[in-house]
Design a protein around this motif. Structure first.
Motif, PDB file in Angstrom:
ATOM      1  N   LEU A 140       0.738  -1.387  -0.075  1.00  0.00           N
ATOM      2  CA  LEU A 140      -0.041   0.076  -0.025  1.00  0.00           C
ATOM      3  C   LEU A 140       0.929   1.133   0.045  1.00  0.00           C
ATOM      4  CD1 LEU A 140      -2.728   1.472   0.158  1.00  0.00           C
ATOM      5  CD2 LEU A 140      -2.787   1.202   2.631  1.00  0.00           C
ATOM      6  N   SER A 141       1.924   1.295   0.765  1.00  0.00           N
ATOM      7  CA  SER A 141       2.803   2.462   0.904  1.00  0.00           C
ATOM      8  C   SER A 141       3.556   2.706  -0.568  1.00  0.00           C
ATOM      9  CB  SER A 141       3.670   2.328   2.057  1.00  0.00           C
ATOM     10  OG  SER A 141       3.200   2.259   3.252  1.00  0.00           O
ATOM     11  N   THR A 142       3.893   1.644  -1.253  1.00  0.00           N
ATOM     12  CA  THR A 142       4.536   1.738  -2.312  1.00  0.00           C
ATOM     13  C   THR A 142       3.506   2.062  -3.549  1.00  0.00           C
ATOM     14  OG1 THR A 142       6.193  -0.305  -1.980  1.00  0.00           O
ATOM     15  CG2 THR A 142       5.660   0.289  -4.084  1.00  0.00           C
ATOM     16  N   TYR A 143       2.391   1.754  -3.190  1.00  0.00           N
ATOM     17  CA  TYR A 143       1.489   2.291  -4.048  1.00  0.00           C
ATOM     18  C   TYR A 143       1.124   3.800  -4.057  1.00  0.00           C
ATOM     19  CZ  TYR A 143      -3.352   3.648  -5.770  1.00  0.00           C
ATOM     20  OH  TYR A 143      -4.331   4.592  -6.524  1.00  0.00           O
ATOM     21  N   HIS A 144       1.039   4.297  -2.947  1.00  0.00           N
ATOM     22  CA  HIS A 144       0.986   5.934  -2.697  1.00  0.00           C
ATOM     23  C   HIS A 144       2.336   6.500  -3.144  1.00  0.00           C
ATOM     24  CE1 HIS A 144      -2.181   5.045   0.757  1.00  0.00           C
ATOM     25  NE2 HIS A 144      -2.587   5.089  -0.261  1.00  0.00           N
ATOM     26  N   THR A 145       3.447   6.087  -2.946  1.00  0.00           N
ATOM     27  CA  THR A 145       4.651   6.562  -3.373  1.00  0.00           C
ATOM     28  C   THR A 145       4.455   6.776  -4.941  1.00  0.00           C
ATOM     29  OG1 THR A 145       5.867   5.895  -1.483  1.00  0.00           O
ATOM     30  CG2 THR A 145       7.050   6.607  -3.198  1.00  0.00           C
ATOM     31  N   THR A 146       4.239   5.499  -5.708  1.00  0.00           N
ATOM     32  CA  THR A 146       4.223   5.446  -7.086  1.00  0.00           C
ATOM     33  C   THR A 146       3.340   6.445  -7.372  1.00  0.00           C
ATOM     34  OG1 THR A 146       4.908   3.253  -6.743  1.00  0.00           O
ATOM     35  CG2 THR A 146       4.055   3.754  -9.069  1.00  0.00           C
ATOM     36  N   TYR A 147       2.122   6.470  -6.865  1.00  0.00           N
ATOM     37  CA  TYR A 147       1.023   7.569  -7.336  1.00  0.00           C
ATOM     38  C   TYR A 147       1.520   8.986  -7.143  1.00  0.00           C
ATOM     39  CZ  TYR A 147      -3.483   9.798  -8.145  1.00  0.00           C
ATOM     40  OH  TYR A 147      -4.466  10.448  -8.355  1.00  0.00           O
ATOM     41  N   MET A 148       2.248   9.307  -6.358  1.00  0.00           N
ATOM     42  CA  MET A 148       2.993  10.619  -6.218  1.00  0.00           C
ATOM     43  C   MET A 148       3.895  10.880  -7.597  1.00  0.00           C
ATOM     44  SD  MET A 148       1.221  12.068  -4.075  1.00  0.00           S
ATOM     45  CE  MET A 148       1.939  13.748  -4.105  1.00  0.00           C
ATOM     46  N   VAL A 149       4.741   9.919  -7.640  1.00  0.00           N
ATOM     47  CA  VAL A 149       5.579  10.135  -9.007  1.00  0.00           C
ATOM     48  C   VAL A 149       4.730  10.194 -10.188  1.00  0.00           C
ATOM     49  CG1 VAL A 149       7.402   8.653 -10.345  1.00  0.00           C
ATOM     50  CG2 VAL A 149       7.453   8.582  -7.857  1.00  0.00           C
ATOM     51  N   TYR A 150       3.757   9.387 -10.261  1.00  0.00           N
ATOM     52  CA  TYR A 150       2.535   9.277 -11.607  1.00  0.00           C
ATOM     53  C   TYR A 150       2.265  10.915 -11.433  1.00  0.00           C
ATOM     54  CZ  TYR A 150      -2.152   9.398 -13.463  1.00  0.00           C
ATOM     55  OH  TYR A 150      -3.011   9.685 -13.993  1.00  0.00           O
ATOM     56  N   ARG A 151       2.015  11.359 -10.540  1.00  0.00           N
ATOM     57  CA  ARG A 151       1.367  12.736 -10.456  1.00  0.00           C
ATOM     58  C   ARG A 151       2.220  13.783 -10.975  1.00  0.00           C
ATOM     59  NH1 ARG A 151       1.392  16.810  -7.249  1.00  0.00           N
ATOM     60  NH2 ARG A 151       0.033  18.468  -7.325  1.00  0.00           N
ATOM     61  N   ASP A 152       3.444  13.841 -10.463  1.00  0.00           N
ATOM     62  CA  ASP A 152       4.771  14.573 -10.886  1.00  0.00           C
ATOM     63  C   ASP A 152       4.830  14.636 -12.199  1.00  0.00           C
ATOM     64  OD1 ASP A 152       4.584  15.503  -8.351  1.00  0.00           O
ATOM     65  OD2 ASP A 152       6.419  14.555  -7.753  1.00  0.00           O
ATOM     66  N   LEU A 153       4.990  13.455 -12.698  1.00  0.00           N
ATOM     67  CA  LEU A 153       5.102  13.145 -14.284  1.00  0.00           C
ATOM     68  C   LEU A 153       3.901  13.896 -14.945  1.00  0.00           C
ATOM     69  CD1 LEU A 153       6.148   9.507 -14.395  1.00  0.00           C
ATOM     70  CD2 LEU A 153       7.715  11.541 -14.971  1.00  0.00           C
ATOM     71  N   GLN A 154       2.687  14.131 -14.573  1.00  0.00           N
ATOM     72  CA  GLN A 154       1.783  14.754 -15.214  1.00  0.00           C
ATOM     73  C   GLN A 154       1.878  16.143 -15.070  1.00  0.00           C
ATOM     74  OE1 GLN A 154      -1.501  12.870 -12.727  1.00  0.00           O
ATOM     75  NE2 GLN A 154      -2.626  12.742 -14.627  1.00  0.00           N
ATOM     76  N   ILE A 155       2.410  16.925 -14.142  1.00  0.00           N
ATOM     77  CA  ILE A 155       2.418  18.184 -13.997  1.00  0.00           C
ATOM     78  C   ILE A 155       3.853  19.036 -14.113  1.00  0.00           C
ATOM     79  CG2 ILE A 155      -0.030  18.220 -13.011  1.00  0.00           C
ATOM     80  CD1 ILE A 155       1.319  18.648 -10.473  1.00  0.00           C
ATOM     81  N   VAL A 156       4.731  18.420 -13.405  1.00  0.00           N
ATOM     82  CA  VAL A 156       6.081  19.154 -13.239  1.00  0.00           C
ATOM     83  C   VAL A 156       6.897  19.196 -14.529  1.00  0.00           C
ATOM     84  CG1 VAL A 156       8.402  19.118 -12.103  1.00  0.00           C
ATOM     85  CG2 VAL A 156       6.407  18.453 -11.031  1.00  0.00           C
ATOM     86  N   ASN A 157       7.107  20.476 -14.879  1.00  0.00           N
ATOM     87  CA  ASN A 157       7.662  20.820 -15.962  1.00  0.00           C
ATOM     88  C   ASN A 157       7.274  20.648 -17.340  1.00  0.00           C
ATOM     89  OD1 ASN A 157       9.966  22.206 -14.583  1.00  0.00           O
ATOM     90  ND2 ASN A 157      11.014  20.029 -14.473  1.00  0.00           N
ATOM     91  N   GLN A 158       5.584  20.587 -17.130  1.00  0.00           N
ATOM     92  CA  GLN A 158       5.042  20.145 -18.475  1.00  0.00           C
ATOM     93  C   GLN A 158       4.397  21.346 -19.053  1.00  0.00           C
ATOM     94  OE1 GLN A 158       4.709  17.414 -20.004  1.00  0.00           O
ATOM     95  NE2 GLN A 158       5.705  16.065 -18.535  1.00  0.00           N
ATOM     96  N   ARG A 159       3.937  21.423 -20.373  1.00  0.00           N
ATOM     97  CA  ARG A 159       3.156  22.589 -20.956  1.00  0.00           C
ATOM     98  C   ARG A 159       1.821  22.409 -20.503  1.00  0.00           C
ATOM     99  NH1 ARG A 159       2.735  22.200 -26.010  1.00  0.00           N
ATOM    100  NH2 ARG A 159       3.365  20.017 -26.187  1.00  0.00           N
ATOM    101  N   THR A 160       1.116  23.581 -20.488  1.00  0.00           N
ATOM    102  CA  THR A 160      -0.282  23.304 -20.101  1.00  0.00           C
ATOM    103  C   THR A 160      -1.296  22.373 -20.849  1.00  0.00           C
ATOM    104  OG1 THR A 160      -0.114  25.550 -19.367  1.00  0.00           O
ATOM    105  CG2 THR A 160      -2.310  24.614 -19.902  1.00  0.00           C
ATOM    106  N   PRO A 161      -1.217  22.421 -22.244  1.00  0.00           N
ATOM    107  CA  PRO A 161      -1.982  21.174 -22.889  1.00  0.00           C
ATOM    108  C   PRO A 161      -1.842  19.959 -22.694  1.00  0.00           C
ATOM    109  CG  PRO A 161      -1.220  23.192 -24.622  1.00  0.00           C
ATOM    110  CD  PRO A 161      -0.490  23.416 -23.298  1.00  0.00           C
ATOM    111  N   PRO A 162      -0.770  19.443 -22.692  1.00  0.00           N
ATOM    112  CA  PRO A 162      -0.572  17.843 -22.201  1.00  0.00           C
ATOM    113  C   PRO A 162      -1.014  17.458 -20.715  1.00  0.00           C
ATOM    114  CG  PRO A 162       1.489  18.498 -23.089  1.00  0.00           C
ATOM    115  CD  PRO A 162       0.652  19.886 -22.834  1.00  0.00           C
ATOM    116  N   VAL A 163      -0.893  18.650 -19.743  1.00  0.00           N
ATOM    117  CA  VAL A 163      -1.410  18.373 -18.259  1.00  0.00           C
ATOM    118  C   VAL A 163      -2.969  18.502 -18.337  1.00  0.00           C
ATOM    119  CG1 VAL A 163      -1.492  19.524 -16.047  1.00  0.00           C
ATOM    120  CG2 VAL A 163       0.729  19.417 -17.324  1.00  0.00           C
ATOM    121  N   VAL A 164      -3.513  19.428 -19.307  1.00  0.00           N
ATOM    122  CA  VAL A 164      -5.062  19.362 -19.478  1.00  0.00           C
ATOM    123  C   VAL A 164      -5.473  18.070 -19.970  1.00  0.00           C
ATOM    124  CG1 VAL A 164      -6.974  20.700 -20.277  1.00  0.00           C
ATOM    125  CG2 VAL A 164      -5.197  22.020 -19.276  1.00  0.00           C
ATOM    126  N   TYR A 165      -4.892  17.554 -20.923  1.00  0.00           N
ATOM    127  CA  TYR A 165      -5.191  16.351 -21.623  1.00  0.00           C
ATOM    128  C   TYR A 165      -5.205  15.283 -20.552  1.00  0.00           C
ATOM    129  CZ  TYR A 165      -4.135  18.847 -26.093  1.00  0.00           C
ATOM    130  OH  TYR A 165      -3.920  19.911 -27.123  1.00  0.00           O
TER     131      TYR A 165
END
Length: 207
Positions: free
Chosen positions: A119-144
């Motif tokens: 469960l803890s690994t899932y929560h950590t991996t989810y935060m990595v996934y979330r960061d990949l979505q929004i950190v240093n990304q242009r606005t359109p891909p984040v919205v998509y």
């Protein structure tokens, strides 16, 4: 490219809920109420039995993630009590609140540390996934990315969540930047939605 979230460890979650449920106090929480992780001396574990909850960053209210029942929250805060975030009920919820000291002894007794680790690994991996979505990304891909996520929600959620609120709470993007992308997508028939930005339907998204 649309990246999918990590797979929930459903078996580990169910094992933990079945083992820990008898130890706690059942509480009912109204929609939008915020809940702390406990007191300075007594951290809590929360079992989500019914409803939807999210975790918000205290400094700015940014939504770090949301989940529906069944789920278990609080292990990270139990071991590393930074107190930088809190829970918010997105709908009326039924939770079971458990004193963390009782949780540790029961997990030791039943040898459930593997389920805790999954469960803890899932929560950590989810935060990595979330960061990949929004950190240093242009606005359109984040919205998509978040439109794709919204499109997978049950109809009941689509009726009560509008596009702007969903994306803004999770990303911190400005209202105008989100609306510009969404309006362009609708104009070119990549998406459709009802008045007010509810009940999104994704037809296709640009690469």
């Amino acid at each position: 490219m649309v990246i999918g979230p990590p797979k929930r460890p459903d078996e580990a979650i169910n094992i933990l809920i079945n083992a820990l449920q008898p130890l706690g106090e059942r509480i009912h929480v109204i929609a939008r109420k915020r809940i702390g992780w406990g007191t300075r001396e007594k951290p809590y574990i929360y079992l989500v039995i019914e409803g939807e909850v999210s975790v918000l960053r205290l400094s700015d209210g940014l939504m770090l993630g949301s989940t529906r029942e069944p789920h278990v929250l609080g292990f990270t805060e139990m071991f590393f009590p930074v107190r930088s975030n809190q829970i918010r009920a997105e709908t009326e919820c039924t939770l079971i609140r458990i004193d963390a000291s009782r949780v540790i002894s029961e997990i030791d007794r039943l040898n459930l540390w593997r389920a805790v680790a999954e469960l803890s690994t899932y929560h950590t991996t989810y935060m990595v996934y979330r960061d990949l979505q929004i950190v240093n990304q242009r606005t359109p891909p984040v919205v998509y990315q978040y439109l794709q996520e919204m499109d997978q929600l049950p109809d009941e959620q689509k009726h009560r969540i509008n596009i702007l609120s969903y994306i803004q709470e999770r990303t911190g993007l400005s209202r105008s930047s989100i609306l510009n992308v969404v309006a362009w997508l609708k104009k070119h028939k990549y998406i459709d939605y009802q008045r007010g930005g509810y009940h999104l339907k994704v037809n296709n998204l640009p690469n």
